[in-house]
Design a protein around this motif. Structure first.
Motif, PDB file in Angstrom:
ATOM      1  N   TRP A 241       0.837  -1.207   0.000  1.00  0.00           N
ATOM      2  CA  TRP A 241       0.000   0.000   0.000  1.00  0.00           C
ATOM      3  C   TRP A 241       0.863   1.245   0.000  1.00  0.00           C
ATOM      4  O   TRP A 241       1.916   1.293   0.646  1.00  0.00           O
ATOM      5  CB  TRP A 241      -0.901   0.041   1.236  1.00  0.00           C
ATOM      6  N   HIS A 299      -6.433  -1.673   0.092  1.00  0.00           N
ATOM      7  CA  HIS A 299      -7.181  -0.462  -0.254  1.00  0.00           C
ATOM      8  C   HIS A 299      -7.798   0.127   0.999  1.00  0.00           C
ATOM      9  O   HIS A 299      -8.494  -0.571   1.743  1.00  0.00           O
ATOM     10  CB  HIS A 299      -8.288  -0.751  -1.272  1.00  0.00           C
ATOM     11  N   GLU A 301      -9.823   3.688   2.711  1.00  0.00           N
ATOM     12  CA  GLU A 301     -10.565   4.906   2.439  1.00  0.00           C
ATOM     13  C   GLU A 301      -9.701   6.128   2.718  1.00  0.00           C
ATOM     14  O   GLU A 301      -8.735   6.082   3.484  1.00  0.00           O
ATOM     15  CB  GLU A 301     -11.819   4.977   3.310  1.00  0.00           C
ATOM     16  N   TYR A 305     -14.283   8.445   0.410  1.00  0.00           N
ATOM     17  CA  TYR A 305     -13.885   7.300  -0.397  1.00  0.00           C
ATOM     18  C   TYR A 305     -12.455   7.512  -0.903  1.00  0.00           C
ATOM     19  O   TYR A 305     -11.849   8.568  -0.704  1.00  0.00           O
ATOM     20  CB  TYR A 305     -14.847   7.119  -1.569  1.00  0.00           C
ATOM     21  N   LEU A 309      -9.330   2.309  -5.800  1.00  0.00           N
ATOM     22  CA  LEU A 309      -9.714   0.893  -5.826  1.00  0.00           C
ATOM     23  C   LEU A 309      -9.703   0.311  -7.231  1.00  0.00           C
ATOM     24  O   LEU A 309      -9.214  -0.796  -7.454  1.00  0.00           O
ATOM     25  CB  LEU A 309     -11.090   0.721  -5.180  1.00  0.00           C
ATOM     26  N   VAL A 319      -7.157  -7.870  -3.807  1.00  0.00           N
ATOM     27  CA  VAL A 319      -7.277  -6.582  -3.134  1.00  0.00           C
ATOM     28  C   VAL A 319      -7.996  -6.758  -1.809  1.00  0.00           C
ATOM     29  O   VAL A 319      -9.108  -7.286  -1.761  1.00  0.00           O
ATOM     30  CB  VAL A 319      -8.019  -5.561  -4.016  1.00  0.00           C
ATOM     31  N   TYR A 321      -9.682  -4.863   1.296  1.00  0.00           N
ATOM     32  CA  TYR A 321     -10.356  -3.562   1.418  1.00  0.00           C
ATOM     33  C   TYR A 321     -11.052  -3.450   2.761  1.00  0.00           C
ATOM     34  O   TYR A 321     -11.901  -4.275   3.099  1.00  0.00           O
ATOM     35  CB  TYR A 321     -11.340  -3.414   0.254  1.00  0.00           C
ATOM     36  N   ASP A 322     -10.674  -2.420   3.530  1.00  0.00           N
ATOM     37  CA  ASP A 322     -11.329  -2.138   4.804  1.00  0.00           C
ATOM     38  C   ASP A 322     -12.241  -0.922   4.641  1.00  0.00           C
ATOM     39  O   ASP A 322     -11.782   0.214   4.615  1.00  0.00           O
ATOM     40  CB  ASP A 322     -10.278  -1.852   5.878  1.00  0.00           C
ATOM     41  N   PRO A 323     -13.549  -1.115   4.522  1.00  0.00           N
ATOM     42  CA  PRO A 323     -14.486   0.001   4.345  1.00  0.00           C
ATOM     43  C   PRO A 323     -14.868   0.625   5.688  1.00  0.00           C
ATOM     44  O   PRO A 323     -15.975   0.419   6.197  1.00  0.00           O
ATOM     45  CB  PRO A 323     -15.690  -0.663   3.668  1.00  0.00           C
ATOM     46  N   TYR A 332     -19.834   0.184  -6.529  1.00  0.00           N
ATOM     47  CA  TYR A 332     -19.400  -0.679  -5.437  1.00  0.00           C
ATOM     48  C   TYR A 332     -20.365  -1.833  -5.153  1.00  0.00           C
ATOM     49  O   TYR A 332     -19.985  -2.812  -4.514  1.00  0.00           O
ATOM     50  CB  TYR A 332     -19.201   0.137  -4.161  1.00  0.00           C
ATOM     51  N   VAL A 341     -13.035  -9.323  -4.421  1.00  0.00           N
ATOM     52  CA  VAL A 341     -12.353  -8.479  -3.448  1.00  0.00           C
ATOM     53  C   VAL A 341     -12.397  -9.198  -2.106  1.00  0.00           C
ATOM     54  O   VAL A 341     -13.218 -10.127  -1.925  1.00  0.00           O
ATOM     55  CB  VAL A 341     -13.037  -7.092  -3.348  1.00  0.00           C
TER      56      VAL A 341
END
Length: 424
Positions: A241, A299, A301, A305, A309, A319, A321-323, A332, A341
């Protein structure tokens, strides 16, 4: 006129069906780059060889080519977001007074009009013009209209901020006119209420020169080419990252120091100018293409956003991804955990973070397939043609709300004149 075709057979019969030679059998949008002799400009998707098979593509509304390529023939429905976003307005009809009301209420909004299938910009001194975002959106719409000639008359207001922020007291109002924006969250209480927002394609789907991302169509192909240069098995087995440091990311940056054998996570300090972006920590810089050297990409935020991504998914790496605050872009809903993902909710949870690493290290066949599916998602649904289709269908559904006939604003500027001007 829908398109100008080269090396195709066009049937101009009353049923307005286009018969296009296609040797691909079941059409697959990701085969675009493998075509040699190609029809243009709509949609560069048919390869021409000795085959004389034909595919019938209707340009009538309910059988439009956009629906055939990106909705009905796919398990994932690109356009379902449109109906969900417009649902709060289905019993509301837009009147001229509503346009005047939203114009006065959203002072940061940009105002565009489409009149007789021509795009116009209504200049507003209060409109937000951060970087080149607003110009990119206008060019995206122009690009769509250069392909489609069936867009109804409309007035539209869009905001280019990371958050749609109206004057005090207006953020909780559901106006009769939706405001178009890049992102919204149904869980984070900030800015305009999410049901008052209709999501539109991000400005980066045209280009983002300020971040050296460049024109989307070029970086799209460049990242794909980079991904094809190195097999998944030969990529560096680390979670990678790069980005600016902010509160949602600090925990990962600090925690990664304990996992140097399995991570390469570092912050970059961006120094922005009008014409360029420099990096004060140059030894951590990595191009988007260089991300493809890693098996796993993280990925995170940003302020809301992060538009990164889609670039990461194009690499074909898995990938993660922590939302954190669940900010979403318009596409999305196509993300599926464990399919294209890997969703994690690990912030401030090192035990769970460690379990994620164990999964990545012990299930290479699974992560490889997730990366492949993520890459295909972007190829299928975020190529320039799909973006144009989304704009076209979004505007068609939006104009169904209108109960008045839009007329040209006295200050409106035709898009070609706007492009030649210095108006943002």
């Amino acid at each position: 006129m829908l398109a100008w075709f080269v090396m195709t057979k066009i049937d101009l019969s009353p049923n307005r069906l286009l018969h296009v030679r296609n040797d691909l059998g079941l059409f697959n949008i990701i085969n675009l780059t493998d075509c040699y002799d190609i029809v243009k400009p709509f949609f560069n998707f048919v390869c021409n060889n000795k085959s004389f098979n034909y595919r019938q593509l209707s340009i009538q509304s309910d059988q439009h080519i956009c629906y055939q390529l990106y909705s009905k023939t796919k398990k994932l429905n690109l356009f379902s977001r449109i109906h969900n976003d417009l649902e709060p307005f289905k019993n509301r009809k837009i009147l001229l007074k509503d346009i005047e009301n939203i114009s006065n209420s959203c002072v940061s909004c940009h105002h565009i009009q489409i009149i007789q299938n021509k795009l116009y910009i209504v200049p507003r001194s209060t409109a937000s013009n951060y970087e080149t975002r607003s110009r990119s959106i206008k060019l995206l719409i122009k690009h769509m209209m250069d392909t489609f000639s069936d867009i109804p008359d409309l007035d539209l207001f869009f905001d280019v901020g990371d958050v749609v922020e109206l004057p005090k007291g207006f953020n909780d109002v559901l106006f009769n006119v939706p405001i178009f924006a890049f992102t919204k969250s149904n869980t984070k209480k900030i800015g305009l209420r999410p049901d008052a927002i209709v999501l539109m394609p991000c400005f980066t789907l045209w280009g983002w020169p300020e971040a050296r991302a460049g024109r989307w169509s070029k970086v799209f192909q460049s990242i794909l080419n980079a991904s094809r240069q190195i097999d998944y098995e030969k990529r560096i087995p680390k979670l990678f990252w790069r980005g600016g440091d902010m509160w949602k990311r600090t925990w990962y940056i600090n925690t990664a120091k304990q996992y140097r054998n399995t991570t390469d996570i570092a912050a970059m300090n961006w120094v922005r100018t009008i014409v360029d972006v420099s990096l004060s920590v140059s030894n951590t810089y990595a191009t988007l293409e260089q991300h493809c050297n890693y098996k796993h990409l993280l990925h995170l935020e940003g302020n809301t956003y992060s538009s990164r991504l889609k670039y990461l998914l194009l690499c074909g790496s898995s990938v993660v991804y922590d939302p954190v605050e669940r900010w979403e872009e318009y596409w999305y809903h196509l993300l599926k955990n464990g399919k294209n993902v890997i969703f994690v909710e690990r912030i401030n949870n090192e035990i769970a973070f460690n379990k994620t690493f164990q999964f990545l290290q012990n299930h290479e066949n699974v992560t490889k397939e997730i990366g492949k599916q993520g890459q295909q998602l972007v190829q299928n649904y975020l190529n320039e043609h799909a973006v144009s289709c989304y704009w076209r269908n979004l505007l068609h559904e939006y104009t169904k709300l209108f109960e008045y006939k839009p007329t040209l604003h006295p200050n409106a500027i035709y898009i070609d004149d706007f492009i030649l001007s210095n108006i943002p």
